[in-house]
Design a protein around this motif. Structure first.
Motif, PDB file in Angstrom:
ATOM      1  N   HIS A  40       0.864  -1.181   0.000  1.00 26.68           N
ATOM      2  CA  HIS A  40       0.000   0.000   0.000  1.00 26.68           C
ATOM      3  C   HIS A  40       0.901   1.232   0.000  1.00 26.68           C
ATOM      4  CE1 HIS A  40      -3.318   2.456   2.248  1.00 26.68           C
ATOM      5  NE2 HIS A  40      -3.008   2.960   1.069  1.00 26.68           N
ATOM      6  N   VAL A  41       0.760   2.051  -1.050  1.00 29.65           N
ATOM      7  CA  VAL A  41       1.612   3.211  -1.260  1.00 29.65           C
ATOM      8  C   VAL A  41       0.741   4.459  -1.412  1.00 29.65           C
ATOM      9  CG1 VAL A  41       3.268   4.256  -2.859  1.00 29.65           C
ATOM     10  CG2 VAL A  41       3.364   1.808  -2.416  1.00 29.65           C
ATOM     11  N   ALA A  42       1.098   5.528  -0.694  1.00 29.97           N
ATOM     12  CA  ALA A  42       0.366   6.791  -0.793  1.00 29.97           C
ATOM     13  C   ALA A  42       1.319   7.909  -1.191  1.00 29.97           C
ATOM     14  CB  ALA A  42      -0.308   7.110   0.534  1.00 29.97           C
ATOM     15  N   LEU A  83      11.248   5.686   6.945  1.00 30.16           N
ATOM     16  CA  LEU A  83      10.451   6.863   7.293  1.00 30.16           C
ATOM     17  C   LEU A  83       9.552   7.338   6.150  1.00 30.16           C
ATOM     18  CD1 LEU A  83      13.361   8.802   8.984  1.00 30.16           C
ATOM     19  CD2 LEU A  83      11.521   7.541  10.144  1.00 30.16           C
ATOM     20  N   MET A  84      10.089   7.389   4.945  1.00 31.03           N
ATOM     21  CA  MET A  84       9.349   7.863   3.773  1.00 31.03           C
ATOM     22  C   MET A  84      10.211   7.645   2.539  1.00 31.03           C
ATOM     23  SD  MET A  84       9.665  11.998   3.882  1.00 31.03           S
ATOM     24  CE  MET A  84      11.251  12.785   4.111  1.00 31.03           C
ATOM     25  N   LEU A  85       9.597   7.812   1.391  1.00 29.56           N
ATOM     26  CA  LEU A  85      10.338   7.943   0.141  1.00 29.56           C
ATOM     27  C   LEU A  85      10.339   9.422  -0.189  1.00 29.56           C
ATOM     28  CD1 LEU A  85       8.957   5.032  -2.060  1.00 29.56           C
ATOM     29  CD2 LEU A  85      11.027   5.090  -0.674  1.00 29.56           C
ATOM     30  N   ASP A  86      11.491   9.932  -0.560  1.00 32.32           N
ATOM     31  CA  ASP A  86      11.644  11.344  -0.881  1.00 32.32           C
ATOM     32  C   ASP A  86      12.039  11.474  -2.344  1.00 32.32           C
ATOM     33  OD1 ASP A  86      11.638  14.044  -0.332  1.00 32.32           O
ATOM     34  OD2 ASP A  86      13.597  14.054   0.646  1.00 32.32           O
ATOM     35  N   ASP A  87      11.404  12.381  -3.026  1.00 38.00           N
ATOM     36  CA  ASP A  87      11.641  12.621  -4.445  1.00 38.00           C
ATOM     37  C   ASP A  87      12.668  13.745  -4.594  1.00 38.00           C
ATOM     38  OD1 ASP A  87      11.418  13.042  -7.204  1.00 38.00           O
ATOM     39  OD2 ASP A  87       9.404  13.883  -7.086  1.00 38.00           O
ATOM     40  N   LYS A  88      13.834  13.432  -5.166  1.00 37.16           N
ATOM     41  CA  LYS A  88      14.883  14.433  -5.348  1.00 37.16           C
ATOM     42  C   LYS A  88      14.417  15.593  -6.225  1.00 37.16           C
ATOM     43  CE  LYS A  88      17.906  11.210  -6.567  1.00 37.16           C
ATOM     44  NZ  LYS A  88      19.143  10.541  -7.007  1.00 37.16           N
ATOM     45  N   GLU A  89      13.374  15.364  -7.039  1.00 34.94           N
ATOM     46  CA  GLU A  89      12.828  16.427  -7.889  1.00 34.94           C
ATOM     47  C   GLU A  89      11.790  17.263  -7.144  1.00 34.94           C
ATOM     48  OE1 GLU A  89      11.639  14.879 -11.713  1.00 34.94           O
ATOM     49  OE2 GLU A  89      13.383  13.544 -11.765  1.00 34.94           O
ATOM     50  N   VAL A  94       6.388   9.979  -0.240  1.00 36.45           N
ATOM     51  CA  VAL A  94       5.594   8.763  -0.252  1.00 36.45           C
ATOM     52  C   VAL A  94       5.558   8.125   1.128  1.00 36.45           C
ATOM     53  CG1 VAL A  94       5.362   6.471  -1.302  1.00 36.45           C
ATOM     54  CG2 VAL A  94       6.240   8.381  -2.675  1.00 36.45           C
ATOM     55  N   ALA A  95       4.346   7.711   1.510  1.00 37.72           N
ATOM     56  CA  ALA A  95       4.145   6.954   2.744  1.00 37.72           C
ATOM     57  C   ALA A  95       3.766   5.523   2.394  1.00 37.72           C
ATOM     58  CB  ALA A  95       3.030   7.589   3.571  1.00 37.72           C
ATOM     59  N   VAL A  96       4.344   4.583   3.106  1.00 33.83           N
ATOM     60  CA  VAL A  96       3.948   3.178   3.045  1.00 33.83           C
ATOM     61  C   VAL A  96       3.443   2.867   4.453  1.00 33.83           C
ATOM     62  CG1 VAL A  96       4.695   0.805   2.624  1.00 33.83           C
ATOM     63  CG2 VAL A  96       5.653   2.683   1.260  1.00 33.83           C
ATOM     64  N   PRO A  97       2.126   2.976   4.652  1.00 31.70           N
ATOM     65  CA  PRO A  97       1.584   2.968   6.016  1.00 31.70           C
ATOM     66  C   PRO A  97       2.013   1.793   6.886  1.00 31.70           C
ATOM     67  CG  PRO A  97      -0.124   3.540   4.441  1.00 31.70           C
ATOM     68  CD  PRO A  97       1.087   3.156   3.652  1.00 31.70           C
ATOM     69  N   ASN A  98       1.977   0.574   6.382  1.00 28.39           N
ATOM     70  CA  ASN A  98       2.263  -0.571   7.253  1.00 28.39           C
ATOM     71  C   ASN A  98       3.758  -0.795   7.481  1.00 28.39           C
ATOM     72  OD1 ASN A  98       2.895  -1.698   4.722  1.00 28.39           O
ATOM     73  ND2 ASN A  98       2.196  -3.723   5.338  1.00 28.39           N
TER      74      ASN A  98
END
Length: 145
Positions: A40-42, A83-89, A94-98
């Motif tokens: 699950h990706v937000a 913690l999160m995915l961060d977009d260098k651009e 991005v959050a992956v809740p579980n």
């Protein structure tokens, strides 16, 4: 406005409002990083996700096969928690809740299935949510922050 809280004991992550994209991901990169069959990706607009201790954030490429790609996996330097995915651009975070410390049960359910591919050897999802070979066709990347 809803705030979703994630992170770990050392770094608290706050996602403000609702995601701009919310899907169940079937891509191989998510499988490799999380060890999950689907994830699950937000996606949030870049400025809608903040951390309280950026000095405790370590960064590494999200996709080992594309280390120069735009997404970085951010982890805590104290405990190693994702913690999160961060977009260098600076378009999304991005959050992956579980996986990233959120209350998964309180997080909105994924709207659709993304990056499904018949060649992966498992049945196409049949839970009533749309299934796409990529992101939903109407998804538009936000402008950089």
């Amino acid at each position: 406005m809803t705030t979703y809280k994630g992170g770990c004991d050392h770094v608290h992550v706050h996602a403000e409002g609702e995601p701009i994209d919310n899907h169940e991901c079937h891509c191989n990169v998510c499988k490799n990083v999380t060890g999950q069959h689907t994830t699950h990706v937000a996606f949030y607009k870049y400025g809608d996700v903040t951390v309280d201790h950026p000095e405790l954030v370590a960064r590494q490429p999200f996709n080992a096969d594309n280390p120069g790609g735009p997404l970085e996996l951010c982890t805590c330097t104290e405990c190693g928690s994702p913690l999160m995915l961060d977009d260098k651009e600076k378009r999304i975070r991005v959050a992956v809740p579980n996986v990233m410390g959120y209350d998964d049960a309180a997080f909105p359910n994924a709207d659709y299935h993304a990056f499904y591919d018949d060649s992966k050897g498992y049945e196409k999802p049949s839970d009533g949510r749309p299934v796409y070979e990529g992101l939903r066709p109407d998804f538009t990347w936000p402008a950089p922050a």
